[in-house]
Scaffold this active site. Structure first.
Site, PDB file in Angstrom:
ATOM      1  N   ALA A 294       4.693  -4.929   1.869  1.00 57.03           N
ATOM      2  CA  ALA A 294       3.905  -4.978   3.103  1.00 57.03           C
ATOM      3  C   ALA A 294       2.517  -5.526   2.806  1.00 57.03           C
ATOM      4  O   ALA A 294       1.923  -5.210   1.766  1.00 57.03           O
ATOM      5  CB  ALA A 294       3.794  -3.592   3.730  1.00 57.03           C
ATOM      6  N   GLU A 295       1.983  -6.313   3.746  1.00 61.46           N
ATOM      7  CA  GLU A 295       0.716  -6.998   3.536  1.00 61.46           C
ATOM      8  C   GLU A 295      -0.470  -6.059   3.384  1.00 61.46           C
ATOM      9  O   GLU A 295      -1.491  -6.434   2.792  1.00 61.46           O
ATOM     10  CB  GLU A 295       0.428  -7.957   4.699  1.00 61.46           C
ATOM     11  CG  GLU A 295       1.451  -9.066   4.864  1.00 61.46           C
ATOM     12  CD  GLU A 295       2.502  -8.724   5.892  1.00 61.46           C
ATOM     13  OE1 GLU A 295       2.586  -9.445   6.914  1.00 61.46           O
ATOM     14  OE2 GLU A 295       3.234  -7.734   5.693  1.00 61.46           O
ATOM     15  N   ASN A 296      -0.390  -4.863   3.952  1.00 64.56           N
ATOM     16  CA  ASN A 296      -1.511  -3.935   3.831  1.00 64.56           C
ATOM     17  C   ASN A 296      -1.622  -3.348   2.437  1.00 64.56           C
ATOM     18  O   ASN A 296      -2.632  -2.697   2.129  1.00 64.56           O
ATOM     19  CB  ASN A 296      -1.405  -2.818   4.873  1.00 64.56           C
ATOM     20  CG  ASN A 296      -0.058  -2.128   4.876  1.00 64.56           C
ATOM     21  OD1 ASN A 296       0.974  -2.782   4.932  1.00 64.56           O
ATOM     22  ND2 ASN A 296      -0.054  -0.806   4.833  1.00 64.56           N
TER      23      ASN A 296
END
Length: 468
Positions: A294-296
């Protein structure tokens, strides 16, 4: 050295007119420095440039500064979201708010460059899109690259979990996101936290942001509840069992599309799932050796969770609460996009507005939006080994989404490998899309009649597996 300030108003007291202010946080409501943003609204500073991933959701976070006329420019990965018209969009349309859209990974990379004293860098991200217009472009190897400049901040407003009085900060779970890169790019980084302790009470190895990057620490007074976070994510989701009807026959449900896409991920794969329908793929990977990214800043998350299984700091890039699988790890968005752009991801699953016969992808804006929502898609497309698109075969107005040439601005050029729709599975081989599978009850001829691109029909086309 004591960096604690007594109040939120004192923490932002010197943020003057014309300041460039970055604020961290991810998705719709996760990890926003709500207390500091409210203090900045009370401060009344004007002609601000806001730098952020997005404006969040709900008036409390998203719109106060803009509604009060305090912001003149927005630099963000999202200026709008489909179906959520905002005051910011109205101001953009009226020419009262300038907007600069930046791919999410490039946003944090520009901040990292500012901290490192690097004035500019070349990147392949966005090279074939409207974001490259007016920028210097050079070829490295066989790919065009765009020159991006560093993005220094005057102030960064951040939210952490714990800090000591010397400014060392700990983030919890998947909540690092843009915080470290924004802190390092800022002349003055201000962090609101749940708990402040004395130096030595935080183990050195647990510190995520060393105090040298932090100017002020203040105790948070406001929190977004788990119920608000869950409702914000759920409000954007359509029912997984919803399905469209073509020729008086029911196509695959959204869940059925996600299930078919999940089977395309090979064992041992690292994969990223975009927002919307792609997130449902995670529910069909139980027992599979597939690691989700996930990008976060989260590697190794599991399926969606609810109720007592929710941890408010454990969420995917779509703001949905998820499980933590064995062997998972947390980090910040800079490291997350290093993974994405470096080719470490075996597969990326994204939604789309359009895919054309040259394998071009358009998924970040439509004519109805002011600006748009680039998010991390351009970074993900740039480095993915395999790009899988999941979408319904037609849009809400009955127009084909598989087209000869994309009408909407591109996310990436010549990048799509596989398309899974509610009617078909198409695979790109030797520069052409081939129809390999059709939904149960449909014929290849019916699928092609709803498709506005050249498609070859495989000699052994089969039915897609029915829903379980």
């Amino acid at each position: 050295m004591d960096k604690v300030v007594a109040s939120l108003d004192e923490a932002v007291a010197d943020i003057g007119d014309g300041s460039v202010v970055g604020f961290a946080g991810f998705g719709l409501l996760h990890g926003y420095p709500v207390s500091l943003l409210h203090a900045l609204r009370r401060r009344g500073s004007r002609e601000l440039t806001l730098v952020c991933n997005s404006l969040g959701a709900g008036r409390d976070v998203r719109m106060e500064l803009i509604e009060e006329g305090q912001v003149s420019k927005l630099i963000a990965a999202f200026s709008s979201r489909p179906g959520q018209r905002s005051v910011a969009e109205d101001l953009i349309d009226a020419g009262k708010l300038d907007v600069e859209l930046v791919p999410q990974g490039i946003l944090v990379e520009r901040c990292r460059a500012a901290a490192a004293g690097v004035p500019a860098f070349f990147t392949a991200v966005g090279a074939d899109t409207v974001l490259a217009e007016g920028k210097e472009t050079r070829s490295f190897g066989d790919r065009p690259h765009v020159l991006e400049t560093a993005l220094p901040l005057d102030y960064a407003l951040l939210r952490g979990w714990k800090a000591d009085t010397a400014g060392n900060v700990v983030f919890r779970g998947a909540a690092q996101n843009l915080n470290p890169s924004f802190a390092k790019a800022a002349e003055c980084a201000i962090v609101e936290v749940e708990d402040i302790v004395e130096p030595g009470e935080l183990a050195p190895g647990d510190i995520d942001l060393p105090g040298i990057w932090v100017s002020r620490v203040v105790r948070a007074t406001e929190r977004v509840s788990v119920a608000e976070l869950a409702a914000g994510a759920a409000a954007r989701r359509r029912a997984p069992d919803s399905a469209r009807v073509y020729f008086d026959k029911t196509a695959l449900t959204r869940e059925g599309i996600a299930r078919r896409a999940a089977r395309l991920l090979h064992e041992g794969a690292y994969a990223n799932l975009g927002t919307g329908m792609p997130t449902m793929v995670s529910n069909h990977l139980h027992g599979r050796d597939v690691t989700l990214h996930a990008e976060n800043g989260f590697l190794g998350y599991g399926g969606l969770v609810s109720g007592d299984d929710i941890d408010p700091d454990v969420y995917n890039a779509a703001s949905q609460f998820v499980a933590v699988n064995s062997g998972a790890s947390f980090f910040d968005s800079v490291e997350s996009f290093e993974m994405a752009r470096s080719g470490k991801l075996d597969a990326v699953v994204l939604g789309a507005y359009q895919v054309d016969q040259d394998a071009n992808l358009a998924n970040w804006t439509t004519p109805a939006q002011s600006g748009g929502g680039i998010g991390g898609a351009m970074d993900l497309v740039s480095g993915a080994k395999q790009l899988i698109i999941v979408m319904e075969h037609q849009d809400s107005r009955g127009r084909p989404k598989l087209v000869r040439h994309c009408d909407y601005p591109l996310t990436g050029a010549h990048c799509v490998d596989v398309v899974v729709t509610d009617l078909a599975l198409l695979v790109r081989r030797d520069g052409e899309f081939w129809l390999d599978e059709v939904a149960p009850g449909f014929t290849p001829e019916e699928v092609l009649s709803l498709t506005d691109m050249d498609v070859r029909v495989s000699p052994d086309v089969v039915e897609m597996e029915p829903a379980e």
